[in-house]
Write an enzyme that holds these catalytic residues in place. Structure first.
Site, PDB file in Angstrom:
ATOM      1  N   HIS A 127       0.614   3.011  -2.121  1.00  0.00           N
ATOM      2  CA  HIS A 127       0.736   2.887  -3.569  1.00  0.00           C
ATOM      3  C   HIS A 127       0.729   1.403  -3.927  1.00  0.00           C
ATOM      4  CE1 HIS A 127       1.114   6.994  -4.901  1.00  0.00           C
ATOM      5  NE2 HIS A 127       1.997   7.244  -3.941  1.00  0.00           N
ATOM      6  N   ASP A 157      -2.500  -1.400  -9.095  1.00  0.00           N
ATOM      7  CA  ASP A 157      -3.278  -0.331  -9.723  1.00  0.00           C
ATOM      8  C   ASP A 157      -4.208  -0.832 -10.814  1.00  0.00           C
ATOM      9  OD1 ASP A 157      -2.233   1.642  -8.159  1.00  0.00           O
ATOM     10  OD2 ASP A 157      -0.895   2.481  -9.667  1.00  0.00           O
TER      11      ASP A 157
END
Length: 369
Positions: A127, A157
């Site tokens: 992540h 991200d």
């Protein structure tokens, strides 16, 4: 009718999480026709999912051979494809870049992963926090003596992922207009986040950055670049880096510069910070905001999400807009002649067959047949 600088560009987005839908949202905001291929069981229309705005949503099970054949027909009429699966998944589905580029040689095939298509970590999960951990970005964020602090999921991200994916596919699209050939864009969050740290590698090379969290000019270490609590328990952001801005800050706070250590002396930073902390605690956040309004001292109130839309500057620029009853950020950047537009996901019973039929009609209309 779509508007915006990307009007006429068709994007096929394979359902994913994080950076792929955010990238697709930005392309849709700028006028691209984005078809979102939703996984089985995914909500047909998620009203509160801001990153789904501007899409036509096509539910389709890619495990079905017939459906994959229909997707390949869609690929033939697409300019840009976006996918965010682990390496090898699209190939196993029979929708890998070799197959798709063979069907559509001008296709731009955008691949979004955390670790990239190759490398020891490529097949493993991760992540945002994991990707930025390997780039030095996470280590540099946090207060002196404290642990690294995750900067939400903005750096990996979105900054290192979605933004670089969008930049990459549009670069490749422009090149394809010259060469007539598409290509694969390997956008890895770890690569993008590493590139975002370019400035700080330069600082290190010049001896202007120490490997100590909260000990530098831009990481909250310097007292003129940080946050301060106010009398009401809220916070003010200070960015008075340059000397004229620093002098204006001191003047507004009624602090005599002669009573402070020299700015160049890091050992005196705690003394300066304590003086600023004492000053800012004397008044409420919004009072300080008024004191520093229209000032070059680089001082701003730290707003929570509910306050953003009502700030005078943000309101005047319409930086926050309401779409389908949800307050959300407006498309950016802004264009003088072909402005973008935020639209909610389109609610319709869309199938691959009727979409292909619609595209065929448009093709005939353009060719005058």
């Amino acid at each position: 009718m779509s508007s915006g600088p990307l009007c006429g560009i068709r994007v096929l987005e394979f359902g994913a999480l994080g950076p792929v839908p955010f990238c697709a949202m930005m392309l849709a905001d700028m006028g691209a026709e984005v078809i979102h291929l939703a996984r089985p069981g995914a909500p047909r229309y998620a009203r509160h999912d801001v990153t789904l705005r501007g899409r036509r949503i096509l539910p389709i099970d890619l495990k079905c051979t017939e459906n994959r054949a229909q997707v390949m027909d869609l690929v033939k009429g697409t300019n840009i494809l976006l996918e965010g699966h682990r390496p090898g998944v699209m190939e196993r589905l029979g929708l890998g870049p070799d197959v798709c580029l063979d069907a559509n040689p001008r296709l731009i095939y955008g691949r979004m992963t955390g670790w990239g298509q190759k490398g020891p970590l490529a097949p493993t999960a991760g992540h945002d926090i994991n990707y930025i951990a390997l780039t030095g970005a996470l280590d540099a964020i946090g207060s002196h003596g404290g642990p690294p602090v995750p900067p939400l999921n903005l750096v990996g991200d979105y900054g290192g992922g979605a933004m670089f994916l969008g930049f990459g596919v549009l670069c490749a699209f422009i090149e394809a207009q010259r060469s007539g050939h598409g290509q694969v864009v390997d956008a890895a969050m770890v690569d993008g986040a590493a590139l975002l740290m370019s400035l700080f590698h330069g600082f290190m090379a010049r001896g202007q950055w120490i490997a100590q969290r909260g000990g530098n000019h831009l990481d909250g270490g310097a007292p003129w670049y940080g946050t301060y609590e106010t009398a009401d328990g809220r916070y003010i952001a200070v960015g008075a880096l340059e000397e004229p801005f620093w002098q204006e800050l001191l003047a507004k706070l009624q602090i005599d510069a002669a009573t402070l250590p020299r700015r160049e002396d890091r050992s005196g930073w705690p003394i300066i910070r304590a003086k600023l902390e004492q000053a800012f605690r004397q008044r409420e956040r919004d009072v300080w905001a008024e004191v520093f309004a229209q000032s070059d001292a680089c001082v701003s109130p730290i707003l929570n999400l509910d306050e953003v839309a009502n700030h005078p500057h943000m309101a005047q620029r319409s930086s926050m807009i309401e779409v389908d009853g949800i307050m959300q950020p407006a498309p950016a950047p802004r264009f003088s002649r072909t402005p973008g537009k935020a639209r909610p996901p389109i609610r319709e019973d869309l199938t691959a067959a009727n979409l292909l039929s619609e595209w065929s009609v448009r093709r005939r209309e353009r060719s005058g047949v």
